[in-house]
Design a protein around this motif. Structure first.
Motif, short mmCIF file in Angstrom:
data_model
loop_
_atom_site.label_atom_id
_atom_site.label_comp_id
_atom_site.label_asym_id
_atom_site.label_seq_id
_atom_site.Cartn_x
_atom_site.Cartn_y
_atom_site.Cartn_z
N ASP A 116 0.80 -1.22 0.00
CA ASP A 116 0.00 0.00 0.00
C ASP A 116 0.84 1.28 0.00
O ASP A 116 0.29 2.39 -0.01
CB ASP A 116 -0.92 0.02 1.23
CG ASP A 116 -1.96 -1.09 1.18
OD1 ASP A 116 -2.39 -1.44 0.06
OD2 ASP A 116 -2.33 -1.61 2.26
N VAL A 118 2.55 3.85 -1.68
CA VAL A 118 2.74 4.50 -2.98
C VAL A 118 4.08 5.22 -3.05
O VAL A 118 4.80 5.16 -4.06
CB VAL A 118 1.61 5.52 -3.24
CG1 VAL A 118 1.82 6.25 -4.56
CG2 VAL A 118 0.25 4.82 -3.25
N PRO A 144 -0.93 -0.16 -5.03
CA PRO A 144 -0.38 1.19 -4.85
C PRO A 144 1.15 1.27 -5.00
O PRO A 144 1.66 2.24 -5.58
CB PRO A 144 -0.82 1.56 -3.42
CG PRO A 144 -2.08 0.77 -3.22
CD PRO A 144 -1.83 -0.54 -3.91
#
Length: 307
Positions: A116, A118, A144
């Motif tokens: 997750d 990014v 992500p």
């Protein structure tokens, strides 16, 4: 319908609803039957895989690197493909490097939350070269960590590829080439370590193998850049010279030993020239991805020596 349920890999497979009631043989039959369709799904993406290969050849020919980026199973498959290229094609991490969400520790222990991040994905692009290629691998096509890398690479004007199992992959918009293999619902809902991962392994195998062939890392269908990292590979090098030139094993062994370079040994065996002459020809006719029919340069080198 929620976004999650639009991903084919997250939908329930109607053929396996009662799989938990079956004996071992019945479960195995369903799994094998489901896997049987993976090859056709990959084959449907042939043109896109070929386009990705062209991007890879262009990147490496310009001095760039290929970056695999993924999380979980997808990321581990990227690591696997990258590390296997050195003993097979003498292509190390200066050629292909893999980035796994959570770091290499995530190879052995799941780090699911890392996917997750990014920003961590985007940070991978900071030290990239101007000719590098980023290949994102994500079953859902939305991870992500992968998105961050592809979006940042796109912002820098770098070439990008996405390998996913969702025909409507949200992050495909950041890919110059999207290889979207529709493997459909898994036998066990959402378990993308199964069909989706099998398809990803096939795509990466095809992608990297075709790239190495285009770069002249083979002669015909023989590996002429094998690195002898163990006794088995030392014997394989001798066998490869025998297979390439039809010489006897004793001569092949002598040439491999004298040359210290399998490509040079093959040129010497095919041409009948001494190793020193073969080495000079090998340097003159180096691998060239634009030389169709002889990307390794071995045929040209042999023709010059026999000229």
């Amino acid at each position: 319908m929620t976004e999650q349920l639009t991903w084919s890999t997250e939908q329930r497979n109607p053929d396996t609803m009662a799989i938990d009631t079956l004996p071992s043989e019945g479960i195995v039959e369903l799994v094998v039957a489901a896997d049987a369709g993976v090859a056709a799904a990959v084959a449907a993406q042939t043109a896109h895989i070929a386009a990705a290969v062209d991007l890879a050849v262009a990147a490496l020919s310009a001095g760039g690197r290929i970056h695999y980026v993924g999380a979980g199973t997808s990321g581990r498959l990227g690591v696997l493909d990258a590390v296997e290229l050195y003993p097979t094609y003498r292509a190390g991490d200066e050629t292909v490097v893999a980035h796994l969400a959570g770091g290499l520790d995530a190879m052995m222990r799941a780090a699911e939350g890392a996917e997750d991040d990014v920003d961590a994905g985007a940070a991978l692009v900071d030290d990239a070269g101007d000719h590098d290629l980023f290949v994102g691998i994500a079953a859902s096509g939305r991870t992500p960590f992968v998105r961050g890398a592809l979006e940042a690479a796109r912002a820098r004007g770098l070439a990008t590829v996405l390998v996913a199992n969702n025909p409507a992959a949200p992050i495909a918009e950041f890919a110059d080439v999207a290889v979207l293999v529709d493997t459909g619902p898994e036998v066990v809902t959402g378990s993308t370590r199964m069909k989706a991962a099998t398809a990803q392994k096939m795509v990466l195998n095809t992608f990297s193998t075709a790239t190495m062939i285009r770069l002249g890392r083979t002669y015909e269908n023989l590996m002429v850049n094998v690195v002898a990292t163990n006794a088995k590979l030392e014997k394989r090098m001798v066998k490869l010279v025998v297979q390439a030139a039809g010489v006897d094993e004793a001569l092949a062994e002598r040439l491999v030993s004298e040359a210290g370079d399998l490509r040079v040994a093959v040129i010497a065996a095919l041409s009948g020239a001494e190793v020193v002459q073969a080495r000079a020809a090998a340097e003159q006719f180096g691998p060239d991805p634009q030389r169709l029919g002889d990307p390794s340069g071995i045929r040209a080198a042999v023709a010059a020596l026999q000229g």
